[in-house]
Design a protein around this motif. Sequence first.
Motif, PDB file in Angstrom:
ATOM      1  N   TYR A   1       0.825  -1.209   0.000  1.00 47.18           N
ATOM      2  CA  TYR A   1       0.000   0.000   0.000  1.00 47.18           C
ATOM      3  C   TYR A   1       0.861   1.261   0.000  1.00 47.18           C
ATOM      4  O   TYR A   1       0.586   2.212  -0.726  1.00 47.18           O
ATOM      5  CB  TYR A   1      -0.937  -0.006   1.208  1.00 47.18           C
ATOM      6  N   ALA A   2       1.921   1.238   0.816  1.00 49.06           N
ATOM      7  CA  ALA A   2       2.792   2.414   0.904  1.00 49.06           C
ATOM      8  C   ALA A   2       3.526   2.651  -0.414  1.00 49.06           C
ATOM      9  O   ALA A   2       3.661   3.797  -0.860  1.00 49.06           O
ATOM     10  CB  ALA A   2       3.798   2.239   2.031  1.00 49.06           C
ATOM     11  N   LEU A   3       4.004   1.603  -1.036  1.00 49.73           N
ATOM     12  CA  LEU A   3       4.747   1.761  -2.281  1.00 49.73           C
ATOM     13  C   LEU A   3       3.835   2.138  -3.446  1.00 49.73           C
ATOM     14  O   LEU A   3       4.195   2.965  -4.285  1.00 49.73           O
ATOM     15  CB  LEU A   3       5.511   0.480  -2.603  1.00 49.73           C
ATOM     16  N   LEU A   4       2.655   1.550  -3.509  1.00 53.90           N
ATOM     17  CA  LEU A   4       1.746   1.849  -4.613  1.00 53.90           C
ATOM     18  C   LEU A   4       1.024   3.184  -4.430  1.00 53.90           C
ATOM     19  O   LEU A   4       0.656   3.823  -5.409  1.00 53.90           O
ATOM     20  CB  LEU A   4       0.708   0.726  -4.767  1.00 53.90           C
ATOM     21  N   GLY A   5       0.833   3.590  -3.186  1.00 54.43           N
ATOM     22  CA  GLY A   5       0.083   4.814  -2.930  1.00 54.43           C
ATOM     23  C   GLY A   5       0.950   6.009  -2.597  1.00 54.43           C
ATOM     24  O   GLY A   5       0.433   7.046  -2.176  1.00 54.43           O
ATOM     25  N   ASP A   6       2.261   5.891  -2.761  1.00 53.50           N
ATOM     26  CA  ASP A   6       3.198   6.975  -2.432  1.00 53.50           C
ATOM     27  C   ASP A   6       2.974   7.491  -1.019  1.00 53.50           C
ATOM     28  O   ASP A   6       2.825   8.696  -0.777  1.00 53.50           O
ATOM     29  CB  ASP A   6       3.085   8.129  -3.437  1.00 53.50           C
ATOM     30  N   ARG A   7       2.920   6.595  -0.076  1.00 56.66           N
ATOM     31  CA  ARG A   7       2.737   6.930   1.335  1.00 56.66           C
ATOM     32  C   ARG A   7       4.029   6.690   2.091  1.00 56.66           C
ATOM     33  O   ARG A   7       4.947   6.027   1.613  1.00 56.66           O
ATOM     34  CB  ARG A   7       1.634   6.067   1.966  1.00 56.66           C
ATOM     35  N   VAL A   8       4.078   7.208   3.308  1.00 57.10           N
ATOM     36  CA  VAL A   8       5.184   6.916   4.203  1.00 57.10           C
ATOM     37  C   VAL A   8       5.069   5.447   4.600  1.00 57.10           C
ATOM     38  O   VAL A   8       3.962   4.937   4.800  1.00 57.10           O
ATOM     39  CB  VAL A   8       5.105   7.824   5.455  1.00 57.10           C
TER      40      VAL A   8
END
Length: 117
Positions: free
Chosen positions: A27-34
Amino acid sequence: MQVLSGRVIVVSLLVCLAISVAGGLAYALLGDRVVAHGIGTGLLIVGIIVLWMALLGATEPREGWASRKRAAGRRSVAARVAADRELEGVSSLSLAVWGVVVGGSLVGLSLIAFYLA
């Protein structure tokens, strides 16, 4: 099988943590999240699912939630495990305690991850 034995709880926590971290990293990698935010989201979702499934299975009646007209005897997997006579140590109370311990721990860890993000 004792649901409240230390080995079962530790294995459950490790499996849930692995699923949560893998899903959270994706989720973090695909959604550009921390990364900490993604892991916290994964922990929160898996923790709520574990808690919900265990408490639902612990409170479900032996005949199931379905009406008798439509599908008599349809029960959830957790309720079938809790009602099975061959599995000693799996009762509604132990299933509820397991859900609170494992699910609650994951939700608590998600709050720590959100704080770090």
